[in-house]
Design a protein around this motif. Structure first.
Motif, PDB file in Angstrom:
ATOM      1  N   VAL A 295       0.891  -1.311   0.200  1.00  0.00           N
ATOM      2  CA  VAL A 295       0.174   0.019   0.044  1.00  0.00           C
ATOM      3  C   VAL A 295       0.845   1.420  -0.120  1.00  0.00           C
ATOM      4  CG1 VAL A 295      -1.620  -1.186   1.147  1.00  0.00           C
ATOM      5  CG2 VAL A 295      -0.112   0.022   2.619  1.00  0.00           C
ATOM      6  N   SER A 296       0.723   1.799  -0.475  1.00  0.00           N
ATOM      7  CA  SER A 296       0.809   3.635  -0.140  1.00  0.00           C
ATOM      8  C   SER A 296       1.220   4.752   0.894  1.00  0.00           C
ATOM      9  CB  SER A 296       0.293   4.288  -1.518  1.00  0.00           C
ATOM     10  OG  SER A 296      -0.704   4.983  -1.371  1.00  0.00           O
ATOM     11  N   LEU A 383       3.927  -8.933   9.609  1.00  0.00           N
ATOM     12  CA  LEU A 383       4.607  -7.510   9.335  1.00  0.00           C
ATOM     13  C   LEU A 383       6.773  -7.782  10.183  1.00  0.00           C
ATOM     14  CD1 LEU A 383       2.424  -6.099  12.407  1.00  0.00           C
ATOM     15  CD2 LEU A 383       2.299  -5.505   9.941  1.00  0.00           C
ATOM     16  N   ARG A 384       6.659  -8.338   8.737  1.00  0.00           N
ATOM     17  CA  ARG A 384       8.525  -8.350   8.237  1.00  0.00           C
ATOM     18  C   ARG A 384       9.169  -7.296   8.742  1.00  0.00           C
ATOM     19  NH1 ARG A 384       7.984 -11.825   2.223  1.00  0.00           N
ATOM     20  NH2 ARG A 384       6.741 -13.567   3.348  1.00  0.00           N
ATOM     21  N   PRO A 385      10.416  -7.369   9.259  1.00  0.00           N
ATOM     22  CA  PRO A 385      11.397  -6.659   9.721  1.00  0.00           C
ATOM     23  C   PRO A 385      11.580  -5.848   8.431  1.00  0.00           C
ATOM     24  CG  PRO A 385      12.322  -8.773  10.301  1.00  0.00           C
ATOM     25  CD  PRO A 385      11.063  -8.980   9.867  1.00  0.00           C
ATOM     26  N   ASN A 386      11.793  -4.806   8.240  1.00  0.00           N
ATOM     27  CA  ASN A 386      12.080  -3.659   7.105  1.00  0.00           C
ATOM     28  C   ASN A 386      11.658  -3.513   6.244  1.00  0.00           C
ATOM     29  OD1 ASN A 386      15.108  -3.228   9.572  1.00  0.00           O
ATOM     30  ND2 ASN A 386      15.839  -5.073   8.280  1.00  0.00           N
ATOM     31  N   GLU A 387      10.821  -4.174   6.222  1.00  0.00           N
ATOM     32  CA  GLU A 387       9.490  -4.119   5.262  1.00  0.00           C
ATOM     33  C   GLU A 387       8.160  -3.409   5.440  1.00  0.00           C
ATOM     34  OE1 GLU A 387       8.681  -7.970   3.031  1.00  0.00           O
ATOM     35  OE2 GLU A 387      10.255  -8.570   3.965  1.00  0.00           O
ATOM     36  N   ASP A 388       7.949  -2.273   4.850  1.00  0.00           N
ATOM     37  CA  ASP A 388       6.858  -0.984   4.917  1.00  0.00           C
ATOM     38  C   ASP A 388       5.487  -2.389   4.733  1.00  0.00           C
ATOM     39  OD1 ASP A 388       8.328   0.546   4.588  1.00  0.00           O
ATOM     40  OD2 ASP A 388       7.693   1.129   2.710  1.00  0.00           O
ATOM     41  N   ARG A 389       4.407  -2.282   6.236  1.00  0.00           N
ATOM     42  CA  ARG A 389       2.980  -3.020   5.513  1.00  0.00           C
ATOM     43  C   ARG A 389       2.345  -2.168   6.045  1.00  0.00           C
ATOM     44  NH1 ARG A 389       5.670  -6.069   2.922  1.00  0.00           N
ATOM     45  NH2 ARG A 389       6.136  -8.295   3.564  1.00  0.00           N
ATOM     46  N   ALA A 390       1.131  -2.170   5.219  1.00  0.00           N
ATOM     47  CA  ALA A 390       0.061  -1.375   5.704  1.00  0.00           C
ATOM     48  C   ALA A 390      -0.396  -1.967   7.768  1.00  0.00           C
ATOM     49  CB  ALA A 390      -1.386  -2.120   5.200  1.00  0.00           C
ATOM     50  N   CYS A 391      -0.858  -1.287   8.405  1.00  0.00           N
ATOM     51  CA  CYS A 391      -1.614  -1.413   9.518  1.00  0.00           C
ATOM     52  C   CYS A 391      -2.917  -0.816  10.088  1.00  0.00           C
ATOM     53  CB  CYS A 391      -0.824  -1.481  10.608  1.00  0.00           C
ATOM     54  SG  CYS A 391       0.147   0.183  11.023  1.00  0.00           S
ATOM     55  N   LEU A 392      -3.051  -1.406  11.358  1.00  0.00           N
ATOM     56  CA  LEU A 392      -4.350  -0.860  11.832  1.00  0.00           C
ATOM     57  C   LEU A 392      -3.976  -0.783  13.874  1.00  0.00           C
ATOM     58  CD1 LEU A 392      -6.973   0.320  11.129  1.00  0.00           C
ATOM     59  CD2 LEU A 392      -7.688  -1.666  12.228  1.00  0.00           C
ATOM     60  N   PHE A 393      -3.794   0.552  14.236  1.00  0.00           N
ATOM     61  CA  PHE A 393      -2.678   1.011  14.709  1.00  0.00           C
ATOM     62  C   PHE A 393      -3.536   0.671  16.604  1.00  0.00           C
ATOM     63  CE2 PHE A 393      -2.493   4.839  13.138  1.00  0.00           C
ATOM     64  CZ  PHE A 393      -2.409   5.839  14.525  1.00  0.00           C
ATOM     65  N   ALA A 394      -3.161   1.219  17.715  1.00  0.00           N
ATOM     66  CA  ALA A 394      -3.987   1.936  18.998  1.00  0.00           C
ATOM     67  C   ALA A 394      -3.275   2.021  19.569  1.00  0.00           C
ATOM     68  CB  ALA A 394      -4.545   0.652  19.089  1.00  0.00           C
ATOM     69  N   GLU A 395      -3.077   3.569  20.058  1.00  0.00           N
ATOM     70  CA  GLU A 395      -2.264   4.483  21.119  1.00  0.00           C
ATOM     71  C   GLU A 395      -2.906   4.923  21.529  1.00  0.00           C
ATOM     72  OE1 GLU A 395       0.079   8.327  20.453  1.00  0.00           O
ATOM     73  OE2 GLU A 395      -1.036   8.170  18.582  1.00  0.00           O
ATOM     74  N   MET A 396      -2.057   4.075  23.113  1.00  0.00           N
ATOM     75  CA  MET A 396      -2.963   4.512  24.006  1.00  0.00           C
ATOM     76  C   MET A 396      -2.186   4.879  25.233  1.00  0.00           C
ATOM     77  SD  MET A 396      -4.675   0.804  24.267  1.00  0.00           S
ATOM     78  CE  MET A 396      -3.115  -0.364  23.159  1.00  0.00           C
ATOM     79  N   ARG A 397      -2.214   5.685  26.206  1.00  0.00           N
ATOM     80  CA  ARG A 397      -1.718   6.369  27.348  1.00  0.00           C
ATOM     81  C   ARG A 397      -1.983   6.370  28.885  1.00  0.00           C
ATOM     82  NH1 ARG A 397       1.664  10.857  24.025  1.00  0.00           N
ATOM     83  NH2 ARG A 397       0.376  10.732  22.509  1.00  0.00           N
ATOM     84  N   LEU A 413       0.482   3.047   8.098  1.00  0.00           N
ATOM     85  CA  LEU A 413       1.971   2.183   7.070  1.00  0.00           C
ATOM     86  C   LEU A 413       3.105   1.819   7.963  1.00  0.00           C
ATOM     87  CD1 LEU A 413       2.853   1.153   4.602  1.00  0.00           C
ATOM     88  CD2 LEU A 413       3.809   3.746   4.353  1.00  0.00           C
ATOM     89  N   MET A 414       3.795   1.181   8.576  1.00  0.00           N
ATOM     90  CA  MET A 414       5.070   0.722   9.388  1.00  0.00           C
ATOM     91  C   MET A 414       5.817   0.056   8.857  1.00  0.00           C
ATOM     92  SD  MET A 414       3.501  -2.425  11.621  1.00  0.00           S
ATOM     93  CE  MET A 414       5.645  -2.327  11.348  1.00  0.00           C
ATOM     94  N   ARG A 415       6.874  -0.174   9.225  1.00  0.00           N
ATOM     95  CA  ARG A 415       8.199  -0.777   9.061  1.00  0.00           C
ATOM     96  C   ARG A 415       8.465  -1.733  10.620  1.00  0.00           C
ATOM     97  NH1 ARG A 415      12.070   1.700   5.618  1.00  0.00           N
ATOM     98  NH2 ARG A 415      10.262   2.174   4.276  1.00  0.00           N
ATOM     99  N   SER A 416       8.559  -2.673  10.978  1.00  0.00           N
ATOM    100  CA  SER A 416       9.205  -3.288  12.117  1.00  0.00           C
ATOM    101  C   SER A 416      10.241  -2.940  12.494  1.00  0.00           C
ATOM    102  CB  SER A 416       8.968  -4.967  11.626  1.00  0.00           C
ATOM    103  OG  SER A 416       9.773  -5.519  12.819  1.00  0.00           O
ATOM    104  N   ALA A 417      10.795  -2.668  13.198  1.00  0.00           N
ATOM    105  CA  ALA A 417      12.514  -2.488  13.135  1.00  0.00           C
ATOM    106  C   ALA A 417      13.713  -4.453  13.698  1.00  0.00           C
ATOM    107  CB  ALA A 417      12.889  -1.129  14.127  1.00  0.00           C
TER     108      ALA A 417
END
Length: 795
Positions: A295-296, A383-397, A413-417
């Motif tokens: 995905v872009s 979610l392979r390392p160092n590859e761009d992947r589409a994601c749905l995320f939850a940010e929590m405090r 859009l994420m990239r696993s470290a």
């Protein structure tokens, strides 16, 4: 002529004062249809249902299909030509009033529900005489599930096999260890229910048989000449029952050859075939998966600079969740990113239909039966390392008290470290090594706050041993070891639980449909059984039904570190209700949560995919969210995926049992240390301390004595020898029999100071019981009834 009640459901009643023609309304759920059929007096058909719910002609075909499926699953009983009645009160005669209910038997002692004369029965096994054994399909009582012994089918009819469903006339014939027994006679076979004949094909000269692989099937099937389908000796086959010609073994035809029973994947192959788990994808599904692409960043939040990492088992085949934490004032900011499966599996697509049918992935020691094709599950949705992947995320405090202060969801859009295993994370934490790309200290800091909140909340923290079966390159069991439960495991569990809570809360805030993961508190009967079990170990449990998870956790704390701990943990686990998926929120008892959903594993669970779609629709994150027509079918979807999840759990248990039996097969005659894990009138259940393998010591393999069963203390007491066997007792046992085909293990008790030579079983027979007083002849109203009474007298 029987009149049928025309009472309309509340949702379908007209609110105007004048009578108007019925208008087309939304299609009713299966629950609404079940309630309407149950509340109607007499029989109902499509016409009555359409009037009650205001359905139009466009619903005609859908209503027909749903009613047929409900009849197949036992949710409605066929009652004449295209008419239905409640399965709990079906009459054997289609027209006319229901027959009076016999007073001798009751399906539920608590609710005092009388047994109907005719019910829908599912065949679950075959006894040693080749006759079918079943259980009611629509079982809603709290007591033991009744056992129904089916009479042989009429001459010329195909024999009943596991999986068949029939409308049967039943009558009570007695009790078997507290569970009611009934005799059943087939009135009508349910259309669409297929019997399963799965086993190993055996050819001995001109005689051909199918050896069953299900422990509940006690008799072989005979294969007539010309019906072998070309099967070779030792192959796993699928068959179908044939019309019977008389007494003796029931005939069956081989319909499919599945593979060599001695092959590397034989165990998982057997389980897949027995439980009818879909294990191949259609060409259309594969084509859709192969066309998937990356995905872009357009329309997505760019998370590629955030060092999210995946933490999974060393043998994990897919990576669908990644985590990140950093300090946030006096608390922490936590991000849980999940593979955006909904981008690739769109509503109504072939991929979507296939995923719903499977419901979830099924994991075996030698393979995985995935919910999605490998191009997605191990490719674009991993979610392979160092590859761009589409994601749905939850940010929590997270606040300093471990409670969630705020949350938000987004599409990114994420990239696993990095991809790390639980063991690597734990070793890095223990040794204090630094990780330059990210900080494990921050992850553990957030985890410790959440752990404190979990403990204050009072959750049920079971410690049930999980055994890992390791295979060599040829598919043979090389080792059985206990899996370690590390802090790194608990860290990921707490992060996932928090994200699941946030998803349920967000959907409630948005007033969007939610598939809750619910876990009801234990039933009164199960709690009473647990109290009796614990009483035998001098452990008390608070009285009453208002029990809290911390009450059970307190019991676990009392036995922590003792020999009784594994058995008490297992007993508490067995006392729990089964978790389920539902759109009606009743909370999660085990986690002590008021709301909970599954959000974190859409690669392997369809429930999570639905939650993703509902969030996407509610937050306006795309056009591929949950559709209104799919939302109306969520009740049915929840029932379906609850069933597929339980099927997967059974498959994984059955596979481990068979691998354990295969591992023990060359150890017959060896002596092991074991712990008594169950005490019954007919023998003892034991679990080996070193491997966790479980099996039975039948009464015939105990020392010669008159054994009395004490249910209150969960013990067997020898009247002459004064020997006592009780729960949690450590004993020495000799392995007498191991059957990898069924997963069954039989042991013999070794008594110190006595002759320790095993009573070797004759070829193909049961262990020799030795000298015993003759079994008393007890006459009963039914042949099986007399046998059960004799056994009870003997013990």
């Amino acid at each position: 002529m029987t009149k049928t009640a025309r009472k309309k459901p509340k949702a379908a009643r007209q609110t105007t004062g004048t009578e108007t023609a019925p208008q087309s309304r939304p299609f009713p759920s299966r629950e609404q249809l079940r309630e309407f059929i149950a509340e109607s007096t007499g029989r109902v058909g499509k016409r009555e249902i359409a009037r009650a719910f205001g359905l139009g002609p466009e619903h005609k075909l859908a209503l027909r299909d749903v009613l047929r499926d409900m009849a197949h699953k036992g949710e409605a009983a066929p009652a004449g030509h295209r008419r239905f009645a409640s399965p709990s009160g079906a009459s054997s005669n289609a027209p006319g009033p229901a027959a009076p209910e016999p007073q001798a038997g009751r399906l539920s002692r608590r609710h005092n529900t009388a047994v109907p004369e005719a019910i829908i029965v599912e065949i679950t096994g075959i006894d040693t005489e080749g006759d079918a054994i079943g259980r009611p399909v629509d079982w809603r009582g709290d007591g033991p599930v009744p056992t129904i012994f089916m009479q042989p089918e009429a001459r010329g009819q195909a024999a009943l096999a596991p999986g068949h469903r029939v409308l049967a006339r039943i009558r009570p014939i007695g009790n078997a260890y507290g569970a009611r027994k009934y005799e059943g006679r087939t009135l009508k076979r349910i259309e669409g229910s297929a019997g399963r004949v799965i086993g190993i094909f055996r050819r001995r000269g001109g005689l051909m048989r199918i050896e069953p692989t299900d422990r509940r099937v006690k008799a072989e099937w005979i294969v007539p000449a010309g019906e072998d389908g070309g099967a070779q000796d030792g192959e796993i086959v699928r068959g179908e029952p044939l019309p019977m010609g008389g007494l003796g073994l029931k005939p069956a035809r081989v319909t499919e050859r599945l593979g060599d029973a001695s092959g590397a994947k034989a165990v998982s192959l057997l389980v897949i075939a027995t439980l009818n788990i879909p294990d191949s994808f259609t060409a259309e599904v594969m084509a859709e998966a192969e066309h998937a692409r990356g995905v872009s960043p357009d329309g997505r939040e760019d998370l590629r600079q955030i060092p999210l990492i995946t933490i999974d088992g060393a043998d994990a085949r897919d990576f669908d969740d990644a985590v990140f934490a950093e300090p946030d004032g006096d608390g922490f900011r936590l991000i849980v990113a999940i593979a955006d499966v909904s981008h690739y599996v769109t509503p109504g697509s072939a991929l979507d239909r296939s995923a719903r049918e499977r419901g979830n992935s099924v994991y075996f020691p030698d393979r995985v039966v995935p919910m999605l094709p490998e191009a997605l599950s191990n490719g674009w949705c991993s979610l392979r390392p160092n590859e761009d992947r589409a994601c749905l995320f939850a940010e929590m405090r997270i606040g300093p008290d471990g409670r969630k202060r705020a949350h938000r969801f987004g599409r990114g859009l994420m990239r696993s470290a990095a991809r790390m295993t639980y063991e690597e994370v734990q070793e890095t934490r223990n040794t204090g090594r630094e990780t330059p790309a990210f900080s494990l200290d921050h992850l553990y800091g957030a985890y410790e706050l959440l752990l404190g909140e979990r403990q204050r909340r009072g959750t049920l923290d079971l410690d049930v041993p999980e055994w890992k079966v390791s295979l060599d390159t040829e598919g043979r069991v090389s080792d059985v070891s206990r899996r370690q439960r590390l802090d790194s495991h608990r860290l990921i569990e707490e992060f996932m639980v928090l994200a699941n809570i946030a998803a349920a809360e967000e959907l409630e805030r948005l007033k969007r449909p939610c598939v809750y993961r619910c876990h009801a508190k234990p039933s009164d009967i199960k709690l009473d059984g647990l109290r009796t079990y614990l009483h035998g170990m001098s452990i008390s449990l608070p009285a009453g039904d208002q029990i809290h998870p911390r009450d059970l956790d307190s019991v676990l704390s009392q036995v922590a570190g003792t020999e009784e701990a594994p058995l008490v943990n297992d007993a508490v686990l067995r006392s729990q209700s089964q978790a389920e998926y539902t759109i009606e929120n009743i909370g999660h008892f085990g986690l002590a949560l008021t709301r909970y959903a599954h959000f974190t594993s859409p690669i392997r669970r369809y429930a999570d995919l639905i939650v993703h779609r509902s969030l996407i629709a509610g937050l306006g994150l795309g056009s591929d969210g949950l559709r209104p027509d799919d939302a109306q079918k969520l009740v049915d979807t929840c029932e379906h995926i609850t069933g597929t999840e339980r099927r997967a759990a059974q498959a994984e248990r059955d596979a481990v049992d068979r691998y354990m039996a295969a591992f023990m097969a060359d150890k017959v005659g060896c002596i092991f240390d074991a712990r008594i894990s169950g005490v019954t009138r007919f023998g003892l259940f034991v679990t080996l301390i070193d491997t966790g393998a479980s099996g039975m010591i039948p009464l015939s393999a105990l020392p010669d004595d008159f054994w009395m069963h004490d249910e209150a203390t969960q013990s067997l007491n020898g009247k002459r020898s004064r020997v006592v066997f009780h729960l949690a007792q450590t004993v020495s046992v000799r392995l007498a029999e191991a059957k990898p085909v069924t997963g069954g293990l039989l042991f013999q008790m070794m008594m110190p100071g006595r002759d320790s030579r095993p009573t070797a079983p004759p070829a193909g027979g049961k262990p020799t019981p030795g000298k015993r007083p003759p079994r008393p002849a007890v006459k009963g109203k039914h042949p099986r009834d007399g046998a059960k009474k004799a056994r009870t007298r003997r013990t």
